[in-house]
Design an enzyme around this catalytic site. Structure first.
Site, PDB file in Angstrom:
ATOM      1  N   PRO A   1       0.921  -1.258   0.023  1.00 34.76           N
ATOM      2  CA  PRO A   1      -0.055  -0.085  -0.035  1.00 34.76           C
ATOM      3  C   PRO A   1       0.892   1.199  -0.009  1.00 34.76           C
ATOM      4  CG  PRO A   1      -0.428  -1.371   2.045  1.00 34.76           C
ATOM      5  CD  PRO A   1       0.868  -1.903   1.172  1.00 34.76           C
ATOM      6  N   HIS A   2       0.519   2.131  -0.963  1.00 33.58           N
ATOM      7  CA  HIS A   2       1.363   3.499  -1.010  1.00 33.58           C
ATOM      8  C   HIS A   2       0.463   4.637  -1.361  1.00 33.58           C
ATOM      9  CE1 HIS A   2       1.411   1.401  -4.830  1.00 33.58           C
ATOM     10  NE2 HIS A   2       1.571   2.730  -5.308  1.00 33.58           N
ATOM     11  N   CYS A   3       0.994   5.719  -1.297  1.00 36.25           N
ATOM     12  CA  CYS A   3       0.303   6.899  -1.898  1.00 36.25           C
ATOM     13  C   CYS A   3       1.294   8.109  -1.866  1.00 36.25           C
ATOM     14  CB  CYS A   3      -0.783   7.187  -0.955  1.00 36.25           C
ATOM     15  SG  CYS A   3      -0.592   7.659   0.939  1.00 36.25           S
TER      16      CYS A   3
END
Length: 128
Positions: A67-69
């Site tokens: 998960p990344h942003c």
């Protein structure tokens, strides 16, 4: 990417009913106290991760998710790992639960470094 730009966190999530939402909220809880993220609310961090998941699952199979942003104005990368020994449903591409989530909050202004970090992490897990 210089090591000093990274802040690392790790925890074990021992929730036998864990799903994507529980994992993402655990990530926010774990990393949210980092000085670099103090300008963002937990809801903003969660929504940023969720928006990326809505584009396509970051669960790439074999029990791994990344998960990344991107966050505008973030001064440094904030990264870490959440282990989920019992597994968590995560809409992974292979349909299997994840057991490890390597997360990245990246400065929006440093997309090239973010892509490079993602590639490095993906290669690391692909070579297992």
């Amino acid at each position: 990417m210089p090591a000093e730009t990274l802040t690392e966190y790790a925890t074990v999530l021992r929730d036998p009913q864990a799903d994507r939402d529980v994992v993402l909220r655990s990530i926010v809880s774990l990393a949210g106290g980092d000085d670099a993220l103090l300008g963002y609310t937990e809801d903003q961090l969660y929504e940023a991760l969720l928006a990326r998941e809505d584009l396509g699952s970051t669960g790439f199979g074999d029990g791994i998710a990344i998960p990344h942003c991107h966050l505008p104005g973030l001064a440094k990368f904030v990264v870490g790992i959440v282990a989920v020994p019992a597994g968590a449903t995560f809409d992974a591409v292979d349909g299997e639960p994840i057991r490890l989530a390597f997360f990245i909050f990246a400065p929006a202004e440093r997309r090239n470094e973010h892509v490079s970090l993602l590639a490095s992490v993906s290669r690391l897990f692909a070579s297992k």
